[in-house]
Design a protein around this motif. Structure first.
Motif, PDB file in Angstrom:
ATOM      1  N   MET A 201     -13.687   9.121  -2.225  1.00  0.00           N
ATOM      2  CA  MET A 201     -12.402   8.475  -2.070  1.00  0.00           C
ATOM      3  C   MET A 201     -12.498   7.430  -0.955  1.00  0.00           C
ATOM      4  SD  MET A 201      -9.273  11.155  -2.350  1.00  0.00           S
ATOM      5  CE  MET A 201     -10.038  12.486  -1.450  1.00  0.00           C
ATOM      6  N   THR A 202     -12.163   6.216  -1.284  1.00  0.00           N
ATOM      7  CA  THR A 202     -12.141   5.144  -0.299  1.00  0.00           C
ATOM      8  C   THR A 202     -10.827   5.183   0.454  1.00  0.00           C
ATOM      9  OG1 THR A 202     -13.473   3.779  -1.762  1.00  0.00           O
ATOM     10  CG2 THR A 202     -12.338   2.658   0.007  1.00  0.00           C
ATOM     11  N   GLU A 203     -10.907   5.142   1.772  1.00  0.00           N
ATOM     12  CA  GLU A 203      -9.703   5.075   2.590  1.00  0.00           C
ATOM     13  C   GLU A 203      -9.511   3.634   3.028  1.00  0.00           C
ATOM     14  OE1 GLU A 203      -7.520   7.569   3.127  1.00  0.00           O
ATOM     15  OE2 GLU A 203      -8.791   8.764   1.832  1.00  0.00           O
ATOM     16  N   LEU A 204      -8.288   3.231   3.185  1.00  0.00           N
ATOM     17  CA  LEU A 204      -7.973   1.866   3.576  1.00  0.00           C
ATOM     18  C   LEU A 204      -7.920   1.791   5.102  1.00  0.00           C
ATOM     19  CD1 LEU A 204      -7.295  -0.929   2.490  1.00  0.00           C
ATOM     20  CD2 LEU A 204      -4.888  -0.257   2.496  1.00  0.00           C
ATOM     21  N   PRO A 205      -8.821   1.003   5.709  1.00  0.00           N
ATOM     22  CA  PRO A 205      -8.815   0.882   7.176  1.00  0.00           C
ATOM     23  C   PRO A 205      -7.524   0.238   7.676  1.00  0.00           C
ATOM     24  CG  PRO A 205     -10.839  -0.036   6.224  1.00  0.00           C
ATOM     25  CD  PRO A 205      -9.905   0.253   5.093  1.00  0.00           C
ATOM     26  N   GLU A 206      -7.103   0.642   8.862  1.00  0.00           N
ATOM     27  CA  GLU A 206      -5.866   0.133   9.457  1.00  0.00           C
ATOM     28  C   GLU A 206      -5.900  -1.384   9.620  1.00  0.00           C
ATOM     29  OE1 GLU A 206      -2.013   0.839  10.711  1.00  0.00           O
ATOM     30  OE2 GLU A 206      -3.433   2.280   9.918  1.00  0.00           O
ATOM     31  N   ASP A 207      -7.058  -1.941   9.982  1.00  0.00           N
ATOM     32  CA  ASP A 207      -7.101  -3.395  10.155  1.00  0.00           C
ATOM     33  C   ASP A 207      -6.936  -4.122   8.828  1.00  0.00           C
ATOM     34  OD1 ASP A 207      -9.659  -2.669   9.282  1.00  0.00           O
ATOM     35  OD2 ASP A 207     -10.666  -4.136  10.540  1.00  0.00           O
ATOM     36  N   ALA A 208      -7.329  -3.502   7.723  1.00  0.00           N
ATOM     37  CA  ALA A 208      -7.110  -4.100   6.399  1.00  0.00           C
ATOM     38  C   ALA A 208      -5.618  -4.082   6.058  1.00  0.00           C
ATOM     39  CB  ALA A 208      -7.913  -3.367   5.328  1.00  0.00           C
ATOM     40  N   VAL A 209      -4.930  -3.013   6.434  1.00  0.00           N
ATOM     41  CA  VAL A 209      -3.480  -2.945   6.207  1.00  0.00           C
ATOM     42  C   VAL A 209      -2.781  -4.011   7.056  1.00  0.00           C
ATOM     43  CG1 VAL A 209      -1.406  -1.501   6.339  1.00  0.00           C
ATOM     44  CG2 VAL A 209      -3.597  -0.478   5.688  1.00  0.00           C
ATOM     45  N   ASP A 210      -3.212  -4.154   8.314  1.00  0.00           N
ATOM     46  CA  ASP A 210      -2.635  -5.181   9.192  1.00  0.00           C
ATOM     47  C   ASP A 210      -2.800  -6.570   8.583  1.00  0.00           C
ATOM     48  OD1 ASP A 210      -1.983  -3.236  11.063  1.00  0.00           O
ATOM     49  OD2 ASP A 210      -3.660  -3.694  12.401  1.00  0.00           O
ATOM     50  N   GLU A 211      -4.001  -6.848   8.099  1.00  0.00           N
ATOM     51  CA  GLU A 211      -4.274  -8.169   7.531  1.00  0.00           C
ATOM     52  C   GLU A 211      -3.508  -8.370   6.230  1.00  0.00           C
ATOM     53  OE1 GLU A 211      -6.090 -12.037   7.301  1.00  0.00           O
ATOM     54  OE2 GLU A 211      -5.438 -10.664   8.869  1.00  0.00           O
ATOM     55  N   ALA A 212      -3.392  -7.336   5.416  1.00  0.00           N
ATOM     56  CA  ALA A 212      -2.615  -7.430   4.178  1.00  0.00           C
ATOM     57  C   ALA A 212      -1.150  -7.730   4.505  1.00  0.00           C
ATOM     58  CB  ALA A 212      -2.736  -6.147   3.367  1.00  0.00           C
ATOM     59  N   GLU A 213      -0.626  -7.092   5.535  1.00  0.00           N
ATOM     60  CA  GLU A 213       0.748  -7.359   5.953  1.00  0.00           C
ATOM     61  C   GLU A 213       0.887  -8.806   6.423  1.00  0.00           C
ATOM     62  OE1 GLU A 213       4.068  -6.040   9.290  1.00  0.00           O
ATOM     63  OE2 GLU A 213       2.076  -5.126   9.371  1.00  0.00           O
ATOM     64  N   ARG A 214      -0.041  -9.265   7.238  1.00  0.00           N
ATOM     65  CA  ARG A 214       0.011 -10.638   7.756  1.00  0.00           C
ATOM     66  C   ARG A 214      -0.010 -11.655   6.616  1.00  0.00           C
ATOM     67  NH1 ARG A 214      -2.929 -15.066   9.376  1.00  0.00           N
ATOM     68  NH2 ARG A 214      -4.850 -14.365   8.391  1.00  0.00           N
ATOM     69  N   LEU A 215      -0.919 -11.454   5.655  1.00  0.00           N
ATOM     70  CA  LEU A 215      -1.024 -12.384   4.527  1.00  0.00           C
ATOM     71  C   LEU A 215       0.225 -12.342   3.655  1.00  0.00           C
ATOM     72  CD1 LEU A 215      -4.781 -11.774   3.661  1.00  0.00           C
ATOM     73  CD2 LEU A 215      -3.789 -13.881   4.632  1.00  0.00           C
ATOM     74  N   THR A 216       0.807 -11.168   3.482  1.00  0.00           N
ATOM     75  CA  THR A 216       2.046 -11.042   2.702  1.00  0.00           C
ATOM     76  C   THR A 216       3.181 -11.776   3.388  1.00  0.00           C
ATOM     77  OG1 THR A 216       1.316  -8.902   1.838  1.00  0.00           O
ATOM     78  CG2 THR A 216       3.674  -9.399   1.674  1.00  0.00           C
ATOM     79  N   ARG A 217       3.280 -11.620   4.710  1.00  0.00           N
ATOM     80  CA  ARG A 217       4.322 -12.320   5.461  1.00  0.00           C
ATOM     81  C   ARG A 217       4.141 -13.835   5.353  1.00  0.00           C
ATOM     82  NH1 ARG A 217       7.518  -9.434   8.656  1.00  0.00           N
ATOM     83  NH2 ARG A 217       6.970  -7.273   9.050  1.00  0.00           N
ATOM     84  N   LEU A 218       2.890 -14.302   5.467  1.00  0.00           N
ATOM     85  CA  LEU A 218       2.622 -15.732   5.348  1.00  0.00           C
ATOM     86  C   LEU A 218       3.025 -16.238   3.963  1.00  0.00           C
ATOM     87  CD1 LEU A 218      -0.809 -15.984   7.181  1.00  0.00           C
ATOM     88  CD2 LEU A 218       1.364 -16.964   7.942  1.00  0.00           C
ATOM     89  N   ALA A 219       2.685 -15.480   2.934  1.00  0.00           N
ATOM     90  CA  ALA A 219       3.027 -15.884   1.559  1.00  0.00           C
ATOM     91  C   ALA A 219       4.535 -15.990   1.384  1.00  0.00           C
ATOM     92  CB  ALA A 219       2.441 -14.893   0.555  1.00  0.00           C
TER      93      ALA A 219
END
Length: 183
Positions: free
Chosen positions: A1-19
């Motif tokens: 099972m792959t876990e999602l690293p916290e920094d990937a969640v942070d970056e996903a949030e940042r990119l979503t906000r930018l979009a």
């Protein structure tokens, strides 16, 4: 099972906000594509859930999907999903209110730590106020990284003293505001 690293969640949030913030649909699509590619590296996908409490970015394992729909019977551990509020308890504050708060916080940094730290705090106040219309101490780890790596090198002409004090300055903002520094 792959876990999602916290920094990937942070970056996903940042990119979503930018979009969501840009006016150009092509640019918004590019941010979403970068977010989706980042999450795909970890076998995750994203969607934005809209409800009465505001919008929430939800990152979930791709294995939960069938034909683009999350299948409840495929979910073994709901803790594998990551959620981030995109509204943080409501819409962004009015810019004037944010600026007033951040200006006062910059002065408290100056009083406690001096001019170099205050100059960095002022640059951070400009970044958070103008880009996110939020108080400095509400910054996420991804926003701090964006400030350090993108905004600061391009928009601030720091003295050697300021540049050496950058990390201390950011930590001072959170300390003086009584908030925990995102690490």
């Amino acid at each position: 099972m792959t876990e999602l690293p916290e920094d990937a969640v942070d970056e996903a949030e940042r990119l979503t906000r930018l979009a969501r913030r840009v006016g150009d649909e092509e640019e918004a699509a590019a941010y979403r594509e970068r977010r989706d590619a980042l999450l795909a590296e970890h076998d995750y996908e994203a969607r934005v859930r809209e409800d009465d409490d505001g919008d929430t970015l939800v990152c979930y394992p791709a294995e939960w999907l069938a034909d683009g729909t999350v299948r409840v019977e495929r979910i073994e551990d709901t803790d594998r999903a990551a959620e981030r509020s995109l509204t943080r308890g409501g819409e962004a504050e009015e810019w004037e209110s944010v600026e007033e708060h951040n200006r006062a916080l910059v002065e408290r940094v100056r009083e406690a730590h001096g001019d170099a730290e205050a100059a960095n705090a002022r640059a951070f106040a400009d970044f958070m106020g103008n880009h996110y219309s939020r108080r400095m101490e509400t910054a996420t780890r991804a926003e701090l990284r964006e400030f350090r790596e993108e905004y600061y090198p391009r928009n601030v002409w720091p003295t050697d003293e300021q540049e050496a004090a950058l990390e201390r300055s950011l930590r001072a903002v959170f300390e003086i505001a009584g908030e925990q520094y995102p690490s």
